[in-house]
Motif scaffolding. Structure first.
Motif, mmCIF file in Angstrom:
data_model
loop_
_atom_site.group_PDB
_atom_site.id
_atom_site.type_symbol
_atom_site.label_atom_id
_atom_site.label_comp_id
_atom_site.label_asym_id
_atom_site.label_seq_id
_atom_site.Cartn_x
_atom_site.Cartn_y
_atom_site.Cartn_z
ATOM 1 N N GLY A 100 1.296 44.046 61.543
ATOM 2 C CA GLY A 100 -0.128 44.238 61.774
ATOM 3 C C GLY A 100 -0.667 45.335 60.883
ATOM 4 N N THR A 101 -1.982 45.357 60.686
ATOM 5 C CA THR A 101 -2.581 46.325 59.768
ATOM 6 C C THR A 101 -2.444 47.761 60.261
ATOM 7 O OG1 THR A 101 -4.778 46.018 60.777
ATOM 8 C CG2 THR A 101 -4.238 44.658 58.854
ATOM 9 N N ARG A 102 -2.243 47.964 61.570
ATOM 10 C CA ARG A 102 -2.075 49.317 62.112
ATOM 11 C C ARG A 102 -0.626 49.632 62.473
ATOM 12 N NH1 ARG A 102 -7.402 51.004 65.696
ATOM 13 N NH2 ARG A 102 -8.958 50.175 64.265
ATOM 14 N N ASP A 103 0.277 48.774 62.112
ATOM 15 C CA ASP A 103 1.694 48.911 62.484
ATOM 16 C C ASP A 103 2.342 50.068 61.739
ATOM 17 O OD1 ASP A 103 4.338 48.538 63.214
ATOM 18 O OD2 ASP A 103 4.483 46.500 62.414
ATOM 19 N N LEU A 104 2.987 50.963 62.467
ATOM 20 C CA LEU A 104 3.711 52.060 61.840
ATOM 21 C C LEU A 104 4.799 51.525 60.910
ATOM 22 C CD1 LEU A 104 3.477 55.232 62.231
ATOM 23 C CD2 LEU A 104 5.578 55.034 63.569
ATOM 24 N N LEU A 105 5.348 50.358 61.231
ATOM 25 C CA LEU A 105 6.429 49.772 60.438
ATOM 26 C C LEU A 105 5.926 48.666 59.499
ATOM 27 C CD1 LEU A 105 9.371 49.565 63.007
ATOM 28 C CD2 LEU A 105 8.663 51.465 61.536
ATOM 29 N N LEU A 106 4.647 48.692 59.179
ATOM 30 C CA LEU A 106 4.122 47.708 58.219
ATOM 31 C C LEU A 106 4.867 47.789 56.897
ATOM 32 C CD1 LEU A 106 2.075 45.618 57.178
ATOM 33 C CD2 LEU A 106 0.459 47.507 56.788
ATOM 34 N N SER A 107 5.151 48.997 56.419
ATOM 35 C CA SER A 107 5.858 49.147 55.146
ATOM 36 C C SER A 107 7.260 48.569 55.204
ATOM 37 C CB SER A 107 5.922 50.618 54.735
ATOM 38 O OG SER A 107 4.669 51.074 54.294
ATOM 39 N N ASP A 108 7.963 48.752 56.315
ATOM 40 C CA ASP A 108 9.293 48.151 56.448
ATOM 41 C C ASP A 108 9.204 46.633 56.312
ATOM 42 O OD1 ASP A 108 9.991 50.775 57.073
ATOM 43 O OD2 ASP A 108 11.395 50.165 58.634
ATOM 44 N N THR A 109 8.169 46.059 56.916
ATOM 45 C CA THR A 109 7.981 44.609 56.872
ATOM 46 C C THR A 109 7.649 44.147 55.459
ATOM 47 O OG1 THR A 109 7.074 44.812 59.117
ATOM 48 C CG2 THR A 109 6.816 42.691 58.014
ATOM 49 N N VAL A 110 6.714 44.833 54.820
ATOM 50 C CA VAL A 110 6.287 44.461 53.468
ATOM 51 C C VAL A 110 7.428 44.646 52.472
ATOM 52 C CG1 VAL A 110 4.751 45.128 51.574
ATOM 53 C CG2 VAL A 110 3.841 44.888 53.887
ATOM 54 N N ARG A 111 8.151 45.745 52.565
ATOM 55 C CA ARG A 111 9.265 45.991 51.643
ATOM 56 C C ARG A 111 10.364 44.948 51.810
ATOM 57 N NH1 ARG A 111 10.934 51.464 53.629
ATOM 58 N NH2 ARG A 111 12.489 51.498 51.958
ATOM 59 N N THR A 112 10.623 44.561 53.049
ATOM 60 C CA THR A 112 11.620 43.520 53.287
ATOM 61 C C THR A 112 11.166 42.206 52.669
ATOM 62 O OG1 THR A 112 12.324 44.559 55.365
ATOM 63 C CG2 THR A 112 12.876 42.234 55.058
ATOM 64 N N HIS A 113 9.901 41.861 52.860
ATOM 65 C CA HIS A 113 9.360 40.644 52.255
ATOM 66 C C HIS A 113 9.490 40.678 50.741
ATOM 67 C CE1 HIS A 113 5.883 38.194 50.685
ATOM 68 N NE2 HIS A 113 6.489 37.298 51.452
ATOM 69 N N GLN A 114 9.182 41.822 50.133
ATOM 70 C CA GLN A 114 9.289 41.950 48.673
ATOM 71 C C GLN A 114 10.726 41.762 48.204
ATOM 72 O OE1 GLN A 114 7.510 45.875 48.316
ATOM 73 N NE2 GLN A 114 5.621 45.020 47.472
ATOM 74 N N LYS A 115 11.672 42.362 48.915
ATOM 75 C CA LYS A 115 13.079 42.235 48.516
ATOM 76 C C LYS A 115 13.566 40.793 48.657
ATOM 77 C CE LYS A 115 16.147 45.235 48.434
ATOM 78 N NZ LYS A 115 17.235 46.230 48.625
ATOM 79 N N LEU A 116 13.132 40.124 49.695
ATOM 80 C CA LEU A 116 13.494 38.716 49.853
ATOM 81 C C LEU A 116 12.947 37.889 48.699
ATOM 82 C CD1 LEU A 116 12.835 38.413 53.689
ATOM 83 C CD2 LEU A 116 15.031 37.942 52.583
ATOM 84 N N ARG A 117 11.692 38.105 48.354
ATOM 85 C CA ARG A 117 11.066 37.346 47.263
ATOM 86 C C ARG A 117 11.754 37.636 45.935
ATOM 87 N NH1 ARG A 117 8.073 33.161 47.499
ATOM 88 N NH2 ARG A 117 6.640 33.892 45.883
#
Length: 367
Positions: free
Chosen positions: A306-323
Motif C-alpha cells: 500500500g502507498t502508506r505501508d512501512l514495508l512498501l520498499s521491501d515489496t518494491v525491491r523484491t519485485h525489482q529483483k524478481l524482474r
C-alpha cells in the motif's frame, strides 16, 4: 448475509479488524513510550528536513477503508516486551482480538475449517462450499504474518480463509512454531515440513504459496531453501508486503514512518520481534532476509503493498529483483493502505486485492 449485516459486522469489528492485520495489537496493558525516530545507517548526503504537516484521509478510497486509515496508532505499538512471558501474553491478546473477524469470515464465505497435522506441524485445512471447477486439483498454502510472534492457532488462518473464499480453492494454513520459544529456523523448518507432505499428494505446479508480512517473507525464504535443497517449487507465489529485509533499510521505513498506522515506525514491536526471531544469526542471511538472495528460477509472483505501508520498499525491491532475474512478477500497490490493510474483511479494496491474487494463481497454476 445482507449488506446491512455486513455494515453491522464492520461496526462491531472495528477493533478486531485492526487486531487481525498483524500490525495492530491488543497491547493496551503495555505502556506506550514516545521516542525519537532513529534512521538506519545512511550515506553522507544530507538528509532532507520536512516541515510538520497534517496528513488527511484520502477521499479516493471507500468509506470503510477511510475509517481504517483514520484510526489512531495501535495502543502500545512501541511498548517492547522485556521477557518471554510478556511476548506470549501479547500473542494471546492477538489471538483473542482476531477471533471475531475470524468467525465472521468463516460465516460469510461458508467455509469448513479442519485442524490436523502434517509432518508433525499443526495446520488448518480450509475448504469452501463451492470449489471452482478449475481448482479441484489445486491447493494454496498459507503462511501467516504477525512478526514471527503473533496470531497462534486459528487466529493466524484468517488470511487463508479470505483466500479460500475469494479464490474458491482449498487452502492449507500452517500454524508454525514462533518466537520467543522457537526462533529461527523453527518457522521455516515447519513450512518446509508441511511442503514436503503436500508434495507427496499434489503436483507442485498445481500448488501456490502465499502470506503477508512475516508470512510473505517466509514464502520467499521457502523458495530460496527449496532451490538450495533441490526441492520442487510451487507453480506461483503471492508474498504480500513481505518483511524481506531484517536490517530495516528500505526507503519507506523512514519515508512512511508515522504515516503507516499499523506498524507505525521501525521503533515498533515488529522490529523487536524480528530481532527476537533472528537471534544471533546474520540478518542478511537470505533465509532470514530474502531480499539478499538469488531470485533466479523463482516461480511467477504477485506482490501486494500500500502507498502508506512501512514495508512498501521491501515489496518494491523484491519485485525489482524478481524482474531482474527474469521472473514473471506483478505488483499491486493499494491506495492509502498501511501495512497489511488489504486483509481488512468486507471492504471493496479487499475484494479487489484478493481478486487480483486469485486471478494470478488461476492464470499461473496448472489445472
Amino acid at each position: 448475509m445482507s449488506v446491512l449485516s455486513f455494515a453491522a459486522i464492520n461496526k462491531q469489528l472495528s477493533l478486531s479488524r485492526r487486531l487481525f492485520l498483524g500490525g495492530s495489537l491488543a497491547a493496551a496493558a503495555l505502556p506506550a513510550t514516545a521516542s525519537a525516530e532513529e534512521a538506519p545507517p545512511a550515506s553522507a548526503l544530507k538528509a532532507r528536513q520536512l516541515p510538520a504537516r497534517s496528513l488527511p484521509v484520502p477521499g479516493t478510497v471507500s468509506e470503510g477503508l477511510q475509517a481504517v486509515i483514520a484510526a489512531p496508532y495501535p495502543p502500545g505499538w512501541n511498548a517492547l516486551p522485556e521477557d518471554s512471558a510478556t511476548w506470549k501474553d501479547l500473542a494471546a491478546k492477538s489471538a483473542a482480538g482476531a477471533a471475531p473477524a475470524i468467525a465472521a469470515i468463516r460465516e460469510h464465505f461458508g467455509l469448513t475449517v479442519d485442524q490436523t497435522t502434517m509432518g508433525g506441524v499443526p495446520v488448518f485445512v480450509i475448504t469452501p462450499q463451492d470449489i471452482a471447477p478449475e481448482n479441484r486439483n489445486r491447493l494454496l498454502v498459507h503462511i501467516h504474518g504477525g512478526g514471527y510472534v503473533l496470531f497462534p492457532g486459528e487466529a493466524g488462518a484468517g488470511e487463508g480463509m479470505l483466500m479460500a473464499g475469494y479464490a474458491r480453492c482449498k487452502v492449507v494454513s500452517i500454524d508454525y512454531r514462533m518466537a520467543p520459544d522457537y526462533p529461527y529456523p523453527a518457522a521455516l523448518n515447519d513450512v518446509m515440513a508441511v511442503w514436503g507432505v503436500l508434495l507427496a499428494a499434489y503436483d507442485p505446479s498445481k500448488m501456490g504459496i502465499f502470506g503477508t508480512s512475516a508470512g510473505g517473507a517466509l514464502t520467499l525464504c521457502a523458495i530460496h531453501r527449496a532451490k538450495a535443497e533441490g526441492i520442487a517449487l510451487p507453480g506461483a507465489i503471492a508474498p504480500g508486503s513481505p518483511l524481506a529485509d531484517l536490517t530495516w533499510s528500505g526507503d519507506s521505513i523512514m519515508a512512511n514512518a508515522y504515516v503507516d498506522n499499523a506498524l507505525v515506525s521501525r521503533r515498533s514491536w515488529a522490529n523487536a520481534a524480528s530481532t527476537l526471531y533472528a537471534g544471533q544469526n546474520d540478518p542478511r542471511d537470505p533465509l532470514l532476509s530474502p531480499i539478499f538472495g538469488d531470485f533466479s528460477g523463482f516461480p511467477p509472483a504477485i506482490l501486494t503493498s500500500g502507498t502508506r505501508d512501512l514495508l512498501l520498499s521491501d515489496t518494491v525491491r523484491t519485485h525489482q529483483k524478481l524482474r531482474k532475474a527474469g521472473v514473471t512478477a506483478a505488483l499491486q500497490v493499494l491506495e492509502g493502505q498501511s501495512h497489511g490493510q488489504y486483509l481488512s474483511p468486507f471492504l471493496p479494496e479487499t475484494d479487489e486485492a484478493f481478486g487480483e491474487i486469485a486471478k494470478f494463481f488461476s492464470d499461473h497454476l496448472a489445472s
